[in-house]
Design a protein around this motif. Structure first.
Motif, PDB file in Angstrom:
ATOM      1  N   ALA A  67       0.840  -1.194   0.000  1.00  0.00           N
ATOM      2  CA  ALA A  67       0.000   0.000   0.000  1.00  0.00           C
ATOM      3  C   ALA A  67       0.878   1.247   0.000  1.00  0.00           C
ATOM      4  O   ALA A  67       2.003   1.242   0.529  1.00  0.00           O
ATOM      5  N   ALA A  68       0.370   2.324  -0.578  1.00  0.00           N
ATOM      6  CA  ALA A  68       1.155   3.556  -0.683  1.00  0.00           C
ATOM      7  C   ALA A  68       1.594   4.078   0.679  1.00  0.00           C
ATOM      8  O   ALA A  68       2.665   4.668   0.812  1.00  0.00           O
ATOM      9  N   ASP A  69       0.765   3.847   1.730  1.00  0.00           N
ATOM     10  CA  ASP A  69       1.115   4.397   3.043  1.00  0.00           C
ATOM     11  C   ASP A  69       2.293   3.676   3.700  1.00  0.00           C
ATOM     12  O   ASP A  69       2.794   4.110   4.731  1.00  0.00           O
ATOM     13  N   GLY A  75       8.728  -4.763   4.986  1.00  0.00           N
ATOM     14  CA  GLY A  75       9.021  -5.059   6.382  1.00  0.00           C
ATOM     15  C   GLY A  75       7.857  -5.720   7.073  1.00  0.00           C
ATOM     16  O   GLY A  75       7.085  -6.473   6.470  1.00  0.00           O
ATOM     17  N   TYR A  76       7.719  -5.401   8.357  1.00  0.00           N
ATOM     18  CA  TYR A  76       6.722  -6.039   9.208  1.00  0.00           C
ATOM     19  C   TYR A  76       5.493  -5.140   9.340  1.00  0.00           C
ATOM     20  O   TYR A  76       5.582  -3.917   9.283  1.00  0.00           O
ATOM     21  N   ALA A  77       4.347  -5.799   9.538  1.00  0.00           N
ATOM     22  CA  ALA A  77       3.087  -5.070   9.701  1.00  0.00           C
ATOM     23  C   ALA A  77       2.651  -4.998  11.156  1.00  0.00           C
ATOM     24  O   ALA A  77       1.658  -4.346  11.473  1.00  0.00           O
ATOM     25  N   ARG A 102       1.605   2.761 -16.437  1.00  0.00           N
ATOM     26  CA  ARG A 102       0.264   3.324 -16.287  1.00  0.00           C
ATOM     27  C   ARG A 102       0.177   4.259 -15.088  1.00  0.00           C
ATOM     28  O   ARG A 102      -0.531   5.258 -15.101  1.00  0.00           O
ATOM     29  N   GLN A 103       0.904   3.938 -14.014  1.00  0.00           N
ATOM     30  CA  GLN A 103       0.736   4.694 -12.772  1.00  0.00           C
ATOM     31  C   GLN A 103       1.927   5.579 -12.429  1.00  0.00           C
ATOM     32  O   GLN A 103       2.045   6.065 -11.307  1.00  0.00           O
ATOM     33  N   MET A 104       2.799   5.846 -13.402  1.00  0.00           N
ATOM     34  CA  MET A 104       4.013   6.611 -13.118  1.00  0.00           C
ATOM     35  C   MET A 104       3.733   7.993 -12.547  1.00  0.00           C
ATOM     36  O   MET A 104       4.508   8.512 -11.741  1.00  0.00           O
ATOM     37  N   GLN A 105       2.648   8.616 -12.940  1.00  0.00           N
ATOM     38  CA  GLN A 105       2.353   9.976 -12.485  1.00  0.00           C
ATOM     39  C   GLN A 105       1.434  10.003 -11.275  1.00  0.00           C
ATOM     40  O   GLN A 105       0.937  11.073 -10.904  1.00  0.00           O
ATOM     41  N   GLN A 106       1.204   8.854 -10.643  1.00  0.00           N
ATOM     42  CA  GLN A 106       0.305   8.787  -9.495  1.00  0.00           C
ATOM     43  C   GLN A 106       1.129   8.736  -8.197  1.00  0.00           C
ATOM     44  O   GLN A 106       1.753   7.725  -7.904  1.00  0.00           O
ATOM     45  N   PRO A 107       1.122   9.804  -7.409  1.00  0.00           N
ATOM     46  CA  PRO A 107       1.946   9.822  -6.187  1.00  0.00           C
ATOM     47  C   PRO A 107       1.503   8.803  -5.142  1.00  0.00           C
ATOM     48  O   PRO A 107       2.307   8.378  -4.309  1.00  0.00           O
ATOM     49  N   ASP A 108       0.216   8.419  -5.155  1.00  0.00           N
ATOM     50  CA  ASP A 108      -0.284   7.473  -4.166  1.00  0.00           C
ATOM     51  C   ASP A 108      -0.431   6.072  -4.751  1.00  0.00           C
ATOM     52  O   ASP A 108      -1.243   5.264  -4.297  1.00  0.00           O
TER      53      ASP A 108
END
Length: 349
Positions: A67-69, A75-77, A102-108
């Motif tokens: 996930a982006a966050d 690592g570990y969750a 496709r998603q190169m310009q998507q920061p998230d």
């Protein structure tokens, strides 16, 4: 922190064999300038993807999704270090390349890492078109494709050439003896399969990991751009940050126990066996075994065994192939017996 030495491979006195024999990291420049894949990459990610498309045989390879966050930090969750923060999927190379474009310009965007895919399994004609100089054709390369991801510091038991073809990656290296200052996580639940440091090296918590400051004193770092090749000696800890929205690296392990044609017994297996065998020993007994290991295994004194006649076999001095096979057979028998004796009889259903 030191910068990793950069070496111009076009210089008249460059000697690849001498470089690798020194066992010190180095960034090689000019080593792969002629490769068609690099020439395609210089025209941009889309051009490289189109170059690779006909080479892809559509075999699905291990791919991590984060996930982006997570900021792409593998690592570990959980605080108990039992769950990982990524999903493991399988995709062909072309599918991963398309998604990245496709998603190169998507920061998230979802963070993607197709990792350690053998070239002969997914891009079988790549190595014929792009042979790595200095290495035997028997050394099978691997490809790593993704966007902004971070792999925690870990080590491999083989020498390594890592070549960036597209994007930018920062390698932070630590000598093997810095393990004591890197706060290594549990061996049985490492997110990368190899032991990893628990230190977030992009945002280190020195209150929690104070000895990491000592590790930094011994660290070496380099940011690799397209065409740069890192020589990474076996057992050096390495933290890898892929910095751009489209990254592609190929690497080549040789020797040791993870190289493509590796036949050597892994010392890491011996480490795990030692953990098992010494588990119930007291601290006094551990020190005594340490002395014996230093004498018999690590040969602290080069003259340790000169008292044994040269013509007399002594496996503590030298192991031939027959000795190695005999030890492997004996160990297999002993471990099999031990495993069988430790099994608790199951109650019939």
């Amino acid at each position: 922190m030191q910068q990793i030495a950069r070496i111009n491979t076009q210089a008249a006195d460059f000697d690849f064999a001498r470089l690798t024999a020194l066992g010190q990291p180095a960034v090689l420049t000019g080593w792969v300038d002629h490769l068609p894949a690099l020439q395609a990459a210089k025209q941009g990610p889309a051009a490289l993807a189109q170059y690779l498309r006909p080479l892809d045989n559509n075999t699905e390879m291990d791919t991590l999704l984060l996930a982006a966050d997570t900021q792409g930090k593998v690592g570990y969750a959980d605080t108990n270090l039992q769950q990982f923060n990524f999903e493991r999927r399988r995709y062909p190379v072309w599918a991963v390349l398309k998604q990245l474009l496709r998603q190169m310009q998507q920061p998230d965007a979802v963070r993607i890492a197709l990792q350690s895919a053998r070239l002969d399994s997914c891009l079988p004609d790549f190595s014929r078109q792009n042979p790595m100089p200095g290495l035997s054709p028997d050394v099978v390369g691997r490809v790593w494709i993704g966007n902004q991801t971070v792999v925690p510091a870990h080590f491999d038991h083989s020498d390594n050439l890592a070549c960036v073809l597209s994007g930018s990656r920062t390698f932070t290296l630590f000598p093997p003896e810095q393990a004591v200052n890197l706060y290594i996580g549990p061996l049985q639940s490492a997110p990368t399969g190899a032991p990893v440091s628990l230190v977030d090296m992009l945002n280190p918590d020195f209150a929690r990991f104070p000895r990491y400051a000592k590790a930094l004193e011994a660290a070496q770092q380099a940011t690799l751009e397209p065409g740069d090749v890192l020589f990474l000696p076996a057992l050096w800890w390495h933290h890898v940050q892929a910095r751009t929205s489209f990254n592609l690296l190929v690497n080549y392990w040789w020797g040791g126990s993870v190289g493509s044609a590796a036949k050597a017994v892994s010392p890491y297996n011996a480490l795990l066996h030692a953990l098992l065998a010494l588990n119930d020993c007291s601290s006094t007994e551990r020190k005594q075994w340490q002395a014996l290991f230093n004498y018999f295994v690590f040969h602290e004194d080069a003259d340790n065994f000169s008292h044994i006649p040269p013509q007399t076999p002594a496996i503590q001095r030298e192991l031939n192939s027959k000795d190695q096979q005999a030890i492997l057979t004996w160990l297999l028998q002993e471990l099999t017996k031990q495993a069988a004796s430790d099994q608790t009889p199951q109650r019939p259903e």
